[in-house]
Design an enzyme around this catalytic site. Structure first.
Site, PDB file in Angstrom:
ATOM      1  N   GLY A  28       0.827  -1.218   0.000  1.00  0.00           N
ATOM      2  CA  GLY A  28       0.000   0.000   0.000  1.00  0.00           C
ATOM      3  C   GLY A  28       0.856   1.263   0.000  1.00  0.00           C
ATOM      4  O   GLY A  28       0.547   2.236  -0.691  1.00  0.00           O
ATOM      5  N   ASP A  29       1.947   1.239   0.755  1.00  0.00           N
ATOM      6  CA  ASP A  29       2.832   2.416   0.812  1.00  0.00           C
ATOM      7  C   ASP A  29       3.533   2.624  -0.525  1.00  0.00           C
ATOM      8  O   ASP A  29       3.687   3.760  -0.974  1.00  0.00           O
ATOM      9  CB  ASP A  29       3.902   2.240   1.902  1.00  0.00           C
ATOM     10  CG  ASP A  29       3.306   1.991   3.269  1.00  0.00           C
ATOM     11  OD1 ASP A  29       2.179   2.470   3.521  1.00  0.00           O
ATOM     12  OD2 ASP A  29       3.953   1.314   4.079  1.00  0.00           O
TER      13      ASP A  29
END
Ligand code: KDG
Length: 321
Positions: free
Chosen positions: A258-259
């Site tokens: 996600g990052d």
């Protein structure tokens, strides 16, 4: 001054080399991670400058974090070394009890970064940035972290810096009610929200991306992006809805995807790329990160994204727009 600034806890990650419950794992691989540190590395790989506001302990792990981030070209001038508390650590258990998924175990209570406070925020560092990136992890760590996070948002709001927010609600750190009560008031200051159905359900009572995005955009953000794992991603901007499929890759550890997605997507937008191309960059970055242990080692540069795309075949390459 870096173009992109973020604040949060850089952590040492001890990632299980073998699959299964941690009580049977003998070897761990050491990585530098933490959502905001991952984001800062990802943005730098995309060709923009980035800086992290944080604290680390005056210990070997703190030195490791500083050396690694400095080596990646992240501005570490605003990372304070705190003599009175240790650097935070977490372990990753892979492939158990759900094959293909990972579980995180934190050892970060009373860490150096949990003592981050408004006095650590240098106004010029934020006011000089193009974008401030926030996550829902930082305000969950401690009340002084929440105060620092709010001060950073306020400074960016009253300057030219845009704000992106990756909701990243971590149930191990706080309750849904605390998360909602803290994150919702900041949404009107945010330009870009990156979220997923579980987090949007906590925030606005909607798992459905279309309905949730509408509710979030009513509060102010002009761009809302949903990360949907193997179902790809979907961006909402005004009345435009843009989808992108996920790539099929061999998954070793999904933590950090996600990052990486957020870093590549937001960088694309800041570079003036179209939403479709930015989603593509985010999807490639998220996919690449899952293929190895560690959260940010595999975050790509634009030429690496091109190489990845040149090597991907088949209809799964892109789904719809
Ligand atoms: O997004 C990946 C992060 O979850 C991981 O690096 C650890 O920052 C972390 C957290 O607080 O969960």
């Amino acid at each position: 001054m870096p173009q992109v600034v973020t604040l949060g806890e850089p952590l040492i990650q001890l990632n299980a080399v073998t699959i299964g419950p941690l009580r049977h794992v003998i070897y761990f691989e050491r990585h530098v991670a933490g959502s905001e540190a991952n984001f800062a590395v990802g943005v730098k790989r995309m060709g923009l400058t980035s800086g992290l506001i944080a604290r680390v302990g005056s210990d070997e792990f703190g030195k490791c974090i500083l050396a690694t981030l400095r080596g990646e070209g992240v501005d570490v001038s605003q990372i304070r070394i705190d003599d009175s508390a240790p650097t935070g650590v977490y372990f990753i258990q892979r492939g158990y009890p759900t094959p293909g998924k990972s579980v995180m175990f934190y050892y970060r209570t009373a860490s150096a970064a949990s003592r981050l406070s408004p006095e650590d925020i240098k106004p010029s560092f934020i006011k000089g940035a193009t974008l401030l990136h926030l996550t829902g992890i930082t305000p969950a760590i401690s009340s002084s972290c929440r105060d620092a996070w709010e001060k950073a948002a306020e400074l960016a709001h009253h300057s030219n810096a845009k704000i992106s927010l990756e909701t990243n609600i971590r149930p191990k750190l706080w309750s849904s009610v605390e998360a909602r009560n803290t994150l919702l008031p900041i949404i009107p200051k945010v330009d870009i929200v990156l979220t997923d159905p579980d987090d949007s359900n906590i925030l606005v009572g909607q798992k459905d991306p279309n309905r949730a995005a509408k509710k979030l955009m009513e509060k102010g953000p002009s761009l809302v992006v949903f990360k949907l794992g193997s179902a790809g991603s979907i961006a909402f901007s005004g009345r435009t809805v843009i989808k992108h499929g996920a790539y099929e890759v061999p998954v070793v550890d999904p933590i950090g995807a996600g990052d990486a997605f957020a870093a590549a997507f937001v960088s694309g937008i800041l570079k003036g790329w179209r939403i479709k191309k930015s989603l593509e960059a985010g999807s490639v970055a998220g996919s690449l990160v899952t293929t190895t242990r560690g959260d940010n080692e595999n975050t790509p540069s634009p030429p690496d994204i091109e190489s990845f795309l040149a090597g991907v075949k088949g209809p799964e390459r892109k789904i719809g727009e």
